[in-house]
Design an enzyme around this catalytic site. Sequence first.
Site, PDB file in Angstrom:
ATOM      1  CG  ASN A   9      -1.668   1.209   1.616  1.00 27.46           C
ATOM      2  OD1 ASN A   9      -1.677   2.002   0.392  1.00 27.46           O
ATOM      3  ND2 ASN A   9      -2.346   1.992   3.130  1.00 27.46           N
ATOM      4  CE  LYS A  11      -0.429   3.660   4.704  1.00 24.25           C
ATOM      5  NZ  LYS A  11       0.432   3.097   5.942  1.00 24.25           N
ATOM      6  CG  HIS A  88      -5.740   1.775   6.185  1.00 19.43           C
ATOM      7  ND1 HIS A  88      -4.735   2.813   6.570  1.00 19.43           N
ATOM      8  CD2 HIS A  88      -4.404   0.485   4.916  1.00 19.43           C
ATOM      9  CE1 HIS A  88      -3.746   2.374   7.316  1.00 19.43           C
ATOM     10  NE2 HIS A  88      -2.905   1.375   5.790  1.00 19.43           N
ATOM     11  CD  GLU A  90      -3.112   4.890   7.327  1.00 18.75           C
ATOM     12  OE1 GLU A  90      -2.369   5.505   6.125  1.00 18.75           O
ATOM     13  OE2 GLU A  90      -1.966   4.679   7.372  1.00 18.75           O
ATOM     14  CD  GLU A 158      -3.127  -3.080   7.763  1.00 18.95           C
ATOM     15  OE1 GLU A 158      -1.984  -2.927   6.894  1.00 18.95           O
ATOM     16  OE2 GLU A 158      -3.627  -1.745   7.526  1.00 18.95           O
ATOM     17  N   GLY A 164       2.856   2.126  10.697  1.00 23.92           N
ATOM     18  CA  GLY A 164       3.855   3.673  10.654  1.00 23.92           C
ATOM     19  C   GLY A 164       4.699   3.668  11.311  1.00 23.92           C
ATOM     20  CB  SER A 203       5.962  -2.127  11.691  1.00 31.08           C
ATOM     21  OG  SER A 203       5.296  -0.578  11.694  1.00 31.08           O
TER      22      SER A 203
END
Length: 243
Positions: A9, A11, A88, A90, A158, A164, A203
């Site tokens: 991904n 992003k 996701h 985010e 996740e 991240g 990660s």
Amino acid sequence: MPRKLAAGNWKMNGTTAALSELASIGHADIDVLICPPATLIAAAAAAAGDGLSIGGQDCHTGISGAHTGDIAAPMLADAGAKYVIVGHSERRTDHGETSETVRAKAEAALAAGLTPIICIGETLAEREAGATLQILTDQLAASTPDDATGANTVIAYEPVWAIGTGLVATTDQIAEVHAHLRADLTARFGAAGTDIALLYGGSVKAANAVEIFATPEVNGALVGGASLKASDFQPIVDALAAS
Ligand code: PGA
């Protein structure tokens, strides 16, 4: 058995120059996917070799209409996408997406012939409160369409606190969650639930990929930062193929 999938991904990273990375990403024996920004999907699909699929990072719930800035699932398919990430964390945080929205997006993806990668994950506060498994059960139930099968849907676990941050869930934590999610999927979908791929994300790097892929019920990974460079991502792909 679920098919193995190594998914990257990108992003909000990458312009045309980044497409050169795709030449050395892929595998003949497992599914490999890069989800670049929407601006690059068509060019990425044209550049990708046989062992690499291209996907979107989000789609709208509808097929067309007055939704400035949004992209419909059939548009992603038309541009050459085979998959789309939905829900996701985010998107859930930045855009207030609920699990009900995520499910509608996954249904739109299925209707367009795309494989949705449905993301779920607990926050650090939820984990510290001992609520992880219940949160994930609720997110999975509410975000997954009724017609999900191993052939058309992928789930990505996740943990929000591991995305991240360089913090990786321990293999014990991953194993506990993935066993729980597998039980939820088989309770709802019967035998079909055993075929739905469960990815871990947060990660993932070449340095931790081998032990993550050796964890029971881990069928692949959703990789952010370490998918931007082929030299970081392809070793993760190879580790999954060898697992
Ligand atoms: P990360 O991102 O690998 O950079 O932690 C994972 C993701 O958000 O899918």
